[in-house]
Design an enzyme around this catalytic site. Structure first.
Site, PDB file in Angstrom:
ATOM      1  CG  ASP A 298      -8.069  -4.928   0.987  1.00 36.17           C
ATOM      2  OD1 ASP A 298      -9.035  -4.465   1.610  1.00 36.17           O
ATOM      3  OD2 ASP A 298      -7.945  -4.836  -0.248  1.00 36.17           O
TER       4      ASP A 298
ATOM      5  CE1 TYR B 129      -3.428  -2.740   0.604  1.00 37.51           C
ATOM      6  CE2 TYR B 129      -4.634  -0.688   0.848  1.00 37.51           C
ATOM      7  CZ  TYR B 129      -4.628  -2.047   0.629  1.00 37.51           C
ATOM      8  OH  TYR B 129      -5.806  -2.701   0.434  1.00 37.51           O
TER       9      TYR B 129
ATOM     10  CE  LYS C  66       1.647 -17.307  -2.778  1.00 31.38           C
ATOM     11  NZ  LYS C  66       1.324 -18.680  -3.278  1.00 31.38           N
TER      12      LYS C  66
ATOM     13  CG  ASP D 239     -13.636  -7.337   1.080  1.00 28.16           C
ATOM     14  OD1 ASP D 239     -13.582  -6.607   2.096  1.00 28.16           O
ATOM     15  OD2 ASP D 239     -13.969  -6.908  -0.044  1.00 28.16           O
TER      16      ASP D 239
ATOM     17  CG  ASP E 105      -1.885 -20.112  -1.917  1.00 33.01           C
ATOM     18  OD1 ASP E 105      -1.363 -20.173  -0.795  1.00 33.01           O
ATOM     19  OD2 ASP E 105      -1.476 -20.767  -2.896  1.00 33.01           O
TER      20      ASP E 105
HETATM   21  C1  IPM Z   1     -10.531  -1.550   3.248  1.00 31.43           C
HETATM   22  C2  IPM Z   1     -10.711  -0.920   1.897  1.00 31.43           C
HETATM   23  C3  IPM Z   1      -9.560   0.033   1.615  1.00 31.43           C
HETATM   24  C4  IPM Z   1      -8.290  -0.793   1.583  1.00 31.43           C
HETATM   25  C5  IPM Z   1      -9.711   0.851   0.322  1.00 31.43           C
HETATM   26  C6  IPM Z   1     -10.983   1.664   0.332  1.00 31.43           C
HETATM   27  C7  IPM Z   1      -8.515   1.742   0.075  1.00 31.43           C
HETATM   28  O1  IPM Z   1     -10.860  -1.893   0.925  1.00 31.43           O
HETATM   29  O2  IPM Z   1     -10.443  -0.823   4.246  1.00 31.43           O
HETATM   30  O3  IPM Z   1     -10.499  -2.772   3.322  1.00 31.43           O
HETATM   31  O4  IPM Z   1      -7.930  -1.365   0.535  1.00 31.43           O
HETATM   32  O5  IPM Z   1      -7.645  -0.882   2.625  1.00 31.43           O
HETATM   33 MG    MG Z   2     -10.959  -3.878   1.683  1.00 32.52          MG
END
Ligand code: IPM
Ligand code: MG
Length: 368
Positions: A250, A142, A193, A254, A226
């Site tokens: 990240d 990042y 990884k 999700d 993975d």
């Molecule tokens: C998160 C989001 C952010 C990230 C984006 C909006 C930059 O996806 O907080 O998970 O990638 O960290």
């Molecule tokens: Mg995210």
């Protein structure tokens, strides 16, 4: 009564709608005499760009630095798809994380029993799920330099992102994960990884050292990122605390969110280093985004945002009981069958953002 200054950054899309519900819940906590909250509001993301051409202004950065806690909803949307890269909505969020030094991102994935049906996985796989993803938040790809697209002599372009970690960055996030595990089920799964990345190799080495030196009582396992993604959807209850880098964290958070029924359910806390008084800079935000497709319709799920306020009570203000009661109020409201559209599942109907906020605030009022 202690008084806390909370800097609210509603951001874009559904942000303003879900933050309004937090204020209702905060009022219940202060009416009960537990603490006072002063809310100050600022702009971040597209809304800040529209107001002053930046993803966040210097004045709002200063307010964020001075606050007891920052509460941010979400940034971004198609309206700002073509603004310059440096002032795109996400740049505001990333600057807050970096400048406040919020290296430890805690993303709990909790499956409320009433929501097991809303998950895309079978009930027995997710019912009672309680995992904590500890994501490194101020390093890795990042922020690594160089980060650029250059023109090659042959007319092609070349893009570079840099994945970089230093020992101290891995040490401090590992320590957060081990401390967390001691208060939970005492198990940490570290993920990278190392089979293809030098940063993964160092990550594994440093986590192993920290474990050996200070946390040998905690169970530690290493899993390639993975494979961890696969195991998260195969048998998620094998995990307690997962510690991983910025990018894998990240993605994996999700994935974990869908186990709980909806991305609209997951809160998060981002914490900095403790100062001499044990106080940490902190920002609390839902894991979900600004959901421009449903913005302004009053149907967004405010639970992740309210849960993020709950995490502020727990991690910044020491109001553990009140934080527990907010989680319980959410659980009770779900058990009563109240659902926003995203978690409707087989339910006959769904309720609005503000009706969900009212229901949680009322349930809390009864319990507190
Ligand atoms: C998160 C989001 C952010 C990230 C984006 C909006 C930059 O996806 O907080 O998970 O990638 O960290
Ligand atoms: Mg995210």
């Amino acid at each position: 009564m202690a008084s806390y200054n909370i800097f609210l950054l509603p951001g874009d899309g559904i942000g303003p709608e879900v933050t309004a519900e937090v204020e209702k819940v905060a009022k219940v906590v202060s009416d009960a005499g537990l603490a006072k909250f002063e809310f100050e509001k600022g702009l971040v993301g597209g809304s800040a760009y529209d107001a002053h051409g930046l993803a966040i202004s210097e004045a709002d950065m200063a307010r964020a630095q001075a606050a007891d806690a920052v509460l941010l909803a979400a940034v971004g949307g198609p309206k700002w798809a073509n603004v310059p890269y440096d002032v795109r909505p996400e740049a505001g969020l990333l600057r807050l994380r970096k400048d406040l030094g919020l290296f430890a991102n805690l993303r709990p994935a909790l499956c409320y029993p009433a929501l097991a049906e809303a998950s895309s996985l079978k009930r027995e796989l997710v019912e009672g799920l309680d995992i904590m993803i500890v994501r490194e938040l101020t390093g890795g790809v990042y922020f690594g330099e160089p980060k650029e697209i250059t023109n090659l002599p042959n007319g092609q372009k070349r893009a570079v992102d840099t994945q970089v970690y230093e020992t101290y960055e891995i040490e401090r996030i590992a320590a957060v994960a081990f401390e967390m595990a001691r208060k939970r089920r005492n198990k940490v799964t570290s993920s990278e990884k190392h089979n293809v990345m030098k940063s993964g190799l160092l990550w594994k080495e440093v986590v192993t050292d920290v474990h050996k030196k200070s946390y040998a009582d905690v169970q530690l396992e290493h899993m390639l990122a993975d494979a961890l993604g696969m195991q998260l959807v195969r048998w998620p209850k094998q995990f307690d605390v997962i510690v991983t880098d910025n990018l894998f964290g990240d993605m994996l958070s999700d994935v974990a969110s869908m186990l709980t029924g909806s991305l609209g359910m997951l809160p998060s806390a981002s914490l900095g280093e403790a100062d001499a008084n044990g106080k940490r800079k902190a920002m609390y935000e839902p894991v979900h985004g600004s959901a421009p497709d449903i913005a302004g319709k009053g149907i967004a799920n405010p639970i992740a945002m309210i849960g993020s306020f709950g995490m502020a009570l727990r991690y910044s203000f020491g109001l553990i009981e009140a934080a527990d009661l907010i989680e319980k109020a959410i659980s009770d409201v779900l058990a009563q069958g109240l659902r926003t559209a995203d978690i409707k599942g087989q339910a006959a109907s769904s309720i609005s953002t503000s009706a969900m906020g009212d229901a949680i605030a009322n349930a809390l009022k009864k319990a507190i």
